[in-house]
Design a protein around this motif. Structure first.
Motif, PDB file in Angstrom:
ATOM      1  N   GLU A 167      -7.246  -4.334  -2.012  1.00 35.00           N
ATOM      2  CA  GLU A 167      -7.332  -5.382  -3.025  1.00 35.00           C
ATOM      3  C   GLU A 167      -6.000  -6.128  -3.150  1.00 35.00           C
ATOM      4  O   GLU A 167      -4.930  -5.558  -2.902  1.00 35.00           O
TER       5      GLU A 167
ATOM      6  N   SER B 186      -5.015   0.550  -1.043  1.00 35.18           N
ATOM      7  CA  SER B 186      -6.130  -0.292  -1.465  1.00 35.18           C
ATOM      8  C   SER B 186      -6.056  -1.617  -0.724  1.00 35.18           C
ATOM      9  O   SER B 186      -4.967  -2.143  -0.478  1.00 35.18           O
TER      10      SER B 186
ATOM     11  N   ASP C 201       0.857  -1.189   0.000  1.00 33.88           N
ATOM     12  CA  ASP C 201       0.000   0.000   0.000  1.00 33.88           C
ATOM     13  C   ASP C 201       0.892   1.237   0.000  1.00 33.88           C
ATOM     14  O   ASP C 201       1.134   1.874   1.027  1.00 33.88           O
TER      15      ASP C 201
ATOM     16  N   GLY D 108      -7.731   0.010  -7.395  1.00 28.66           N
ATOM     17  CA  GLY D 108      -7.862   1.096  -6.447  1.00 28.66           C
ATOM     18  C   GLY D 108      -6.541   1.695  -6.023  1.00 28.66           C
ATOM     19  O   GLY D 108      -6.509   2.576  -5.159  1.00 28.66           O
TER      20      GLY D 108
END
Length: 429
Positions: free
Chosen positions: A290, A288, A190, A216
């Motif tokens: 994900e 994100s 991230d 994202g």
């Protein structure tokens, strides 16, 4: 004046020695370390990366080094390497000599002093540092995972991608429809300040490909026209930079993209050359939850990779790059032939292929032309400028339209700016 060099080989081979360089070419101001290093234990057929760093008190500016290597019992080859850059070579044997030649294009008497040269020799392209967040070498010989070498345990699970020989060691081959790799979400991935995404790719089909997808957050992909792009997400739409150059099919290329969340600057690199940069004040890196996919888009499960992916790295910094030089660009260091010579082809008679050897005394334009018995030009094998040296070329018994020629006597001529020699050969079918 004396030039003192310290040469250090590191990663994974460790050597250290100091020598006084000697003048080997006063005209070009070249200085060679007298004792070259003997390197053994290299893996034949595996590409190695040599990185050069130099510093010291040489008063004249230093552009770079020639690095010379010789296989045991083989010819010497060299490549010029700018300081701070690297080159690649693939050994065909496990034994090599490697020596630097310092080249000074300034006044010879103005560059006294000492210099330290550090050389990193590795069979991997990427080296881990504290800013590396994901580093996949793909060198596993079996199993369902590619293991992360960054120290962050961002291991990639595999769905169908086949282990194969790659750019460096092993790689993964993707079928274009149902293969990918998955890295679970982690804090280390991230990245919200600076990012570099880079990888070695070998696409075999012109199509839309998601190379890296963390929905994202960031994506790295190839479009169906062959251009490639890095995008970041901070709300629809994605903000991205797209290259003007295409990624070639059926060969290895190094792709890299960077983004700085403070300056809002994107950069793209192809084989170490910066090919585009731009500033997008609306772009932003965000975290994100994900997972990260390699070889496909995320939740949509589309844009699958067709071809191979090798070493892949994601970093929490904007890295810089230098042009990647391959051993294909190395030149031979050989004593110039004493006389211009065209040798008899071998084998002779032949069917359908024969080899022609020739020696060039000085740099000159060279043409090698095949004629039939009545003097009609059949094909041209060589047409270009050559450095002094010994060369060989093959003829496959075909004309300039790639049509096989008939049995008979043929003539081959080597033409330079100063010399012409012709010999006869016989094609028997």
């Amino acid at each position: 004046m004396k030039r003192i060099f310290t040469l250090l080989f590191v990663l994974p081979l460790y050597f250290s020695f100091s020598q006084t360089a000697r003048n080997i070419d006063a005209k070009n101001h070249c200085y060679l370390i007298p004792d070259s290093m003997i390197i053994s234990g290299l893996t034949p057929g595996v590409e190695h990366r040599v990185t050069v760093v130099a510093n010291g008190t040489i008063s004249a500016p230093m552009q770079g080094l020639f690095f010379m290597y010789a296989e045991q019992g083989g010819e010497h080859k060299y490549n010029f390497v700018p300081i701070g850059s690297s080159f690649l070579f693939k050994p065909i044997a496990g034994f090599y000599q490697l020596a630097p030649i310092y080249v000074d294009w300034s006044t010879k008497n103005d560059n006294s002093g000492s210099m330290t040269v550090s050389v990193a020799l590795s069979d991997k392209y990427y080296v881990k540092d504290s800013l590396t967040k994901l580093l996949l070498y793909f060198n596993e010989n079996s199993g369902d995972f590619a293991y992360d070498s960054s120290g962050n345990s961002n291991n990639a699970s595999n769905t169908g991608a086949v282990i194969t020989d790659g750019r460096f060691g092993k790689a993964r081959n993707y079928n274009g429809s149902s293969n990918w790799m998955l890295v679970q979400d982690a804090n280390s991935l991230d990245i919200t300040n600076q990012i570099t995404v880079e990888m070695w790719v070998y696409p075999t089909e012109r199509k839309m490909i998601n190379l890296i997808s963390k929905e994202g957050a960031y994506q790295f992909y190839i479009f169906d026209d062959g251009t490639f792009s890095l995008g970041v997400y901070s709300g629809y739409p994605w903000h991205q930079i797209t290259s003007n150059q295409i990624v070639p099919l059926n060969q290895w290329s190094h792709l890299a993209g960077t983004f700085d969340n403070t300056t809002k600057k994107f950069q793209l690199f192809l084989n170490g050359m910066k090919i585009k940069d731009t500033i997008d004040v609306n772009a932003s890196l965000t975290a994100s939850s994900e997972p990260l996919y390699i070889g496909r888009n995320g939740s949509a499960n589309v844009y699958h990779m067709k071809g191979m992916i090798d070493e892949t790295r994601i970093s929490n910094t904007t890295r810089s790059f230098s042009p990647i030089t391959s051993v294909a660009n190395f030149k031979n260091i050989v004593k110039s032939p004493a006389v211009f010579k065209l040798s008899q082809n071998f084998p002779n008679p032949f069917n359908p292929t024969t080899t022609i050897n020739y020696d060039i005394v000085q740099r000159s334009p060279v043409r090698i032309v095949i004629y039939d018995e009545i003097g009609k030009e059949i094909t041209t094998l060589v047409d270009g400028e050559k450095e002094p040296g010994s060369y060989s070329v093959q003829w496959n018994g075909r004309d300039k339209n790639n049509i096989p020629v008939s049995t008979g006597v043929y003539y081959y001529s080597v033409l330079t700016g100063q010399e012409v020699q012709t010999r006869k050969m016989l094609l028997l079918k």
